[in-house]
Write an enzyme that holds these catalytic residues in place. Structure first.
Site, mmCIF file in Angstrom:
data_model
loop_
_atom_site.group_PDB
_atom_site.id
_atom_site.type_symbol
_atom_site.label_atom_id
_atom_site.label_comp_id
_atom_site.label_asym_id
_atom_site.label_seq_id
_atom_site.Cartn_x
_atom_site.Cartn_y
_atom_site.Cartn_z
ATOM 1 N N ASP A 19 122.329 3.724 70.012
ATOM 2 C CA ASP A 19 122.316 4.794 71.005
ATOM 3 C C ASP A 19 122.700 6.113 70.339
ATOM 4 O O ASP A 19 121.970 6.589 69.490
ATOM 5 C CB ASP A 19 123.192 4.442 72.201
ATOM 6 C CG ASP A 19 122.584 3.322 73.052
ATOM 7 O OD1 ASP A 19 121.354 3.093 72.940
ATOM 8 O OD2 ASP A 19 123.322 2.675 73.802
ATOM 9 N N LEU A 21 120.043 -2.719 52.708
ATOM 10 C CA LEU A 21 119.359 -3.352 51.582
ATOM 11 C C LEU A 21 118.793 -4.699 52.003
ATOM 12 O O LEU A 21 117.642 -5.025 51.716
ATOM 13 C CB LEU A 21 120.337 -3.513 50.411
ATOM 14 C CG LEU A 21 119.843 -4.259 49.175
ATOM 15 C CD1 LEU A 21 118.624 -3.581 48.568
ATOM 16 C CD2 LEU A 21 120.970 -4.358 48.144
ATOM 17 N N TYR A 22 119.595 -5.471 52.703
ATOM 18 C CA TYR A 22 119.148 -6.777 53.194
ATOM 19 C C TYR A 22 120.081 -7.266 54.285
ATOM 20 O O TYR A 22 121.208 -6.775 54.428
ATOM 21 C CB TYR A 22 119.110 -7.810 52.056
ATOM 22 C CG TYR A 22 120.468 -8.175 51.497
ATOM 23 C CD1 TYR A 22 121.131 -9.329 51.904
ATOM 24 C CD2 TYR A 22 121.111 -7.350 50.572
ATOM 25 C CE1 TYR A 22 122.384 -9.653 51.400
ATOM 26 C CE2 TYR A 22 122.361 -7.662 50.062
ATOM 27 C CZ TYR A 22 122.991 -8.805 50.484
ATOM 28 O OH TYR A 22 124.240 -9.121 49.998
ATOM 29 N N LYS A 59 122.156 2.692 53.885
ATOM 30 C CA LYS A 59 122.916 1.898 54.855
ATOM 31 C C LYS A 59 123.261 2.800 56.050
ATOM 32 O O LYS A 59 124.192 3.604 55.995
ATOM 33 C CB LYS A 59 124.202 1.329 54.247
ATOM 34 C CG LYS A 59 123.963 0.189 53.227
ATOM 35 C CD LYS A 59 123.600 0.739 51.875
ATOM 36 C CE LYS A 59 123.233 -0.349 50.884
ATOM 37 N NZ LYS A 59 124.374 -0.937 50.235
ATOM 38 N N GLY A 112 121.696 -10.910 55.433
ATOM 39 C CA GLY A 112 121.878 -12.257 54.897
ATOM 40 C C GLY A 112 121.003 -13.278 55.615
ATOM 41 O O GLY A 112 120.868 -13.245 56.845
ATOM 42 N N LYS A 113 120.423 -14.170 54.853
ATOM 43 C CA LYS A 113 119.454 -15.125 55.415
ATOM 44 C C LYS A 113 120.069 -16.072 56.425
ATOM 45 O O LYS A 113 119.343 -16.730 57.174
ATOM 46 C CB LYS A 113 118.795 -15.914 54.287
ATOM 47 C CG LYS A 113 119.769 -16.746 53.455
ATOM 48 C CD LYS A 113 119.070 -17.423 52.288
ATOM 49 C CE LYS A 113 120.057 -18.222 51.443
ATOM 50 N NZ LYS A 113 119.392 -18.854 50.281
ATOM 51 N N HIS A 128 118.086 1.467 49.394
ATOM 52 C CA HIS A 128 119.531 1.222 49.310
ATOM 53 C C HIS A 128 120.311 1.904 50.430
ATOM 54 O O HIS A 128 121.538 1.869 50.457
ATOM 55 C CB HIS A 128 120.039 1.708 47.943
ATOM 56 C CG HIS A 128 121.313 1.088 47.494
ATOM 57 N ND1 HIS A 128 122.476 1.810 47.311
ATOM 58 C CD2 HIS A 128 121.629 -0.201 47.193
ATOM 59 C CE1 HIS A 128 123.439 1.005 46.901
ATOM 60 N NE2 HIS A 128 122.956 -0.214 46.829
#
Length: 539
Positions: free
Chosen positions: A194, A98-99, A189, A101-102, A187
């Site tokens: 490899d 989803l993202y 994940k 972290g900045k 959404h």
């Protein structure tokens, strides 16, 4: 956690071949009179032997050895394993999340070091959501963090950002960034390095690496990793391209002309039709599936609203079998109505299988203590839990809340795990084992290791992935998961241990607990829930 109301019928602008959704395929073991092809009340004649042909018609099957599946316990182990695998990567790294972290500089540095030291053959592909990944812009964001990596390795790092076709034009301009993810997200994940891939519900940010409990299954299989890599690549090809820029945001999102779909912000209907055509092959099962040759089978499931959903029928087909017990968990307890019906039916006569439902305590909810309307969400989920318990009166179901400290305080954790574990009766496990082996009847009655097999070693089936099993998951978000079916007692014991570790931090909750003054949803919560419904949304 707000979503649009979902229309019951498929969209009329799709061609008739697309409107026949894969998840509406009628499963042979179930009555053709059941709505949308979902199974009716389970019967004792059902078995896993009947389930596997149904799954073979619903999804592709990948057979693997049980020792190719490893289950991690918690966020710290997840982060350390992820970094370890990235450090050793030689050919490919693909991350669908989803993202990121900045401020996840350690993760980015680990990827950078691998690119610098592991040879020029190594390529990195990262897929995130455009809305969530750019929320803070022009301040530092996930997008600006990743742009720096692209700038340093322009030929070896590609970052794509998926944008929902459901949020365009005036609606996109008016809805605040804080809640616009409620109209659809990337959404998925998947964390592939490899020939290994980690399936999880965890995103890539500090809390998911430290004190946010999720699930993490590592598959050491080239076939499994290749399959999910193809899904990752397909979604990347219908997503925006991230470019580093010398502007306040430090990036721009561009729609490549080579993408096989129209820009979702300009032609959402054409985009959905093209995306459906692109993703349908991934849920198409083998025309003549061969018999399972190994102890464990992986059935990938995919959700691409509004046209593809193979997870929900797999879920319902499983719970329609005669089972010994099940455990279902979702951090945000607002299950889709069909999920709720399946859970209740599995614990009703004639099966009456004991069911355990695990969900986050308000003190383990990621929205606990939040400002604004999101701060009402923990109480709203409590209200929904109460409704479920009221519907489950007289059924063999217990609701348990997971808590480990209090969110925002020292040693406080949040809960984000989601999935399903199903334990089968011993006779069904023997039936399944005999269908794929030539062991004698005495072997089957005692277990292959000479141990009495009348007591199951643990769950034989689990469902893991990104889905929260809500209306939003099945109506708006891109989701990927896997149903893992095994007759190997070693893997069954691993699944049991995973189940028990999560259970160890839970407390039994009854109706009277949720009706207590300090837990009961106040008028503000109920008014907010009503407004969301009136405005066409859902939690």
């Amino acid at each position: 956690m707000l979503v649009r109301r979902i229309r019951a019928n498929p969209r009329p602008w799709l061609p008739s071949s697309t409107r026949r959704l894969p998840w509406q395929l009628r499963l042979r073991a179930h009555s053709t009179t059941s709505p949308l092809g979902f199974p009716q009340t389970p019967t004792h004649i059902s078995s896993l032997a009947a389930l596997k042909p149904d799954l073979d018609r619903l999804a592709p099957r990948i057979d693997i050895n049980a020792d190719q599946v490893e289950i991690l316990d918690g966020p710290k182990e997840f982060f350390e394993r992820l970094k370890s695998k990235i450090r050793r990567a030689k050919r490919r790294i693909y991350l669908s999340t989803l993202y990121i972290g900045k401020t996840e500089n350690e993760l980015i540095s680990t990827i950078r070091d691998a690119l610098l030291h592991n040879g020029s053959e190594l390529k990195v592909s990262i897929l995130t959501d455009a809305l969530r990944g750019t929320r803070e812009a022009p301040d530092p964001s996930c997008a600006s963090l990743l742009a720096s990596l692209v700038e340093e390795f322009p030929d070896r790092v590609e970052v794509r950002m998926y944008h929902t076709p459901n949020l365009t034009g005036l609606r996109k301009a008016l809805i605040p960034k804080r809640i616009n993810e409620g109209w659809g997200l990337q959404h998925i994940k998947l964390y592939g390095i490899d020939d290994e891939v980690i399936l999880s519900g965890a995103n890539l940010s500090n809390d998911y690496f430290t004190n946010r409990q999720d699930r993490y299954h590592v598959f050491s299989s080239k076939r499994v990793t290749d399959y999910f890599a193809r899904i990752h690549d397909a979604v990347c090809s219908i997503s925006f391209f991230l470019r580093p820029r010398n502007n306040p945001s430090k990036f721009s999102l561009e729609w490549p002309t080579s993408n096989p779909a129209s820009n979702p912000l300009e032609a959402p209907n054409r985009y959905i039709e093209a995306a459906t055509s692109l993703l349908l092959p991934f849920v198409r099962p083998a025309s003549s599936p061969s018999p399972a040759t190994k102890s464990t089978s992986v059935y990938p499931v995919l959700c691409h609203p509004p046209t593809i959903n193979t997870e929900l029928p797999a879920f319902t087909a499983l719970l329609a079998q005669r089972i010994r017990s099940y455990t279902f968990t979702a951090g945000y307890f607002n299950p889709h109505p069909t999920v709720t019906s399946s859970l209740l039916a599995a614990s009703s006569l004639p099966n009456s299988a004991p069911g355990s439902i695990l969900t986050a305590s308000p003190y383990a909810n990621g929205f606990f203590g939040s400002k604004g309307i999101s701060g009402l969400l923990p109480a709203a989920y409590t209200h929904l839990s109460l409704r479920f318990l009221q519907a489950a009166r007289g059924e063999n179901i217990q609701l348990r809340e997971w808590q480990r400290g209090i969110v925002g305080q020292q040693d406080g954790w949040t809960y984000h795990a989601k999935g399903l574990w199903v334990t089968l009766p011993a006779d069904l496990r023997r039936e399944t084992a005999s269908s794929t082996s030539n062991h004698s009847s005495s072997d089957l009655s005692t277990g292959f290791d000479g141990r009495d097999s009348s007591v199951p070693a643990g769950p034989s089936v689990t469902l893991i992935g990104s889905s929260n099993y809500t209306a939003r998951s099945y109506g708006l978000d891109l989701e990927v998961g896997a149903m893992v079916v095994t007759k190997d007692e070693g893997l069954m014991r691993k699944l049991k241990r995973e189940e028990e570790l999560l259970m160890s931090h839970t407390n039994l909750i009854r109706e009277e607990d949720l009706e207590a003054k300090e837990r009961k949803a106040g008028w503000r919560v109920q008014v907010a829930m009503w407004l969301v419904k009136v405005l066409g949304g859902a939690l």
